[in-house]
Design an enzyme around this catalytic site. Structure first.
Site, PDB file in Angstrom:
ATOM      1  N   CYS A 234       0.923  -1.021   0.077  1.00  0.00           N
ATOM      2  CA  CYS A 234       0.379   0.046   0.153  1.00  0.00           C
ATOM      3  C   CYS A 234       0.959   1.065  -0.145  1.00  0.00           C
ATOM      4  O   CYS A 234       0.857   2.099  -0.688  1.00  0.00           O
ATOM      5  CB  CYS A 234      -0.566  -0.105   1.250  1.00  0.00           C
ATOM      6  SG  CYS A 234      -1.865  -1.410   1.575  1.00  0.00           S
ATOM      7  N   HIS A 235       1.645   1.211   0.853  1.00  0.00           N
ATOM      8  CA  HIS A 235       3.130   2.427   1.007  1.00  0.00           C
ATOM      9  C   HIS A 235       4.031   2.559   0.848  1.00  0.00           C
ATOM     10  O   HIS A 235       4.780   3.446   0.799  1.00  0.00           O
ATOM     11  CB  HIS A 235       2.194   3.443   2.305  1.00  0.00           C
ATOM     12  CG  HIS A 235       0.821   3.842   2.559  1.00  0.00           C
ATOM     13  ND1 HIS A 235       0.431   2.921   2.731  1.00  0.00           N
ATOM     14  CD2 HIS A 235       0.313   4.550   1.704  1.00  0.00           C
ATOM     15  CE1 HIS A 235      -1.113   3.198   2.757  1.00  0.00           C
ATOM     16  NE2 HIS A 235      -1.356   5.109   1.401  1.00  0.00           N
TER      17      HIS A 235
END
Length: 196
Positions: free
Chosen positions: A153-154
């Protein structure tokens, strides 16, 4: 008024019958009310400790269990992975687990009771995503490190002790839940031995 004699036996029978029926009715009304005070089965299951059979986990294998609605990972680390943990300290944000993300008995370089078995909550400490376990291809994320956890995701990265690498969004190591060994083949996740 009637001059008929009073049948005291019948009167006693009706009094006792009415009392008994009223008592049973009161019990039927009270039972659901009192049981509404108890936590639901779902609430009990959400916080209950989880027993995990670790005897059949192969080196490098990860199994998932659920505790309090969260994924808990149990990974058997091989000796090469265990030996490599100390070499990563300069790349990690909190290599000595100074932040309280684990119980005291897991505040070591392995972040576990026994070096070969990692037990951690599989939720990224950045925004709560679930990282991916990369047993053989983590070197694409961190050069020279074979296995680890990557949050797509990040971009947060964690080593095989659940310790976070520097320069990623996650601020803390993965959480180690309370757990203890019931015996050599079984752990109980969600409870400390002192609390058992």
């Amino acid at each position: 008024m009637s001059n008929a004699p009073v049948d005291t036996g019948r009167r006693r029978f009706l009094t006792w019958s009415t009392t008994a029926v009223g008592g049973v009715g009161a019990a039927f009304v009270a039972v659901p009310f009192i049981s509404s005070w108890n936590p639901s089965a779902k609430a009990k299951a959400a916080g209950a400790p989880v027993e995990v059979d670790v005897s059949k986990i192969e080196p490098g294998q990860l199994i998932r269990v659920e505790w309090r609605g969260k994924p808990v990972w149990v990974v058997r680390r091989n000796q090469a992975t265990i030996d490599s943990l100390a070499k990563l300290d300069d790349q990690l944000r909190d290599p000595h687990s100074d932040e309280p993300q684990q119980p005291e008995y897991a505040q070591n370089e392995y972040r576990s009771i026994k070096p070969e078995l990692l037990v951690t909550v599989g939720i990224c400490t950045h925004l709560g995503c679930s990282p991916t376990y990369l047993p053989d291809s983590f070197g694409e994320q961190v050069k020279g490190v074979t296995a680890g956890f990557f949050c797509p995701c990040h971009g947060s990265k964690f080593d095989m002790a659940g310790r976070v690498f520097k320069s990623v969004p996650a601020p803390l190591n993965l959480v180690v839940p309370p757990y203890y060994y019931v015996n050599d083949a079984t752990i109980l996740v969600g409870e400390d031995k002192e609390g058992a």
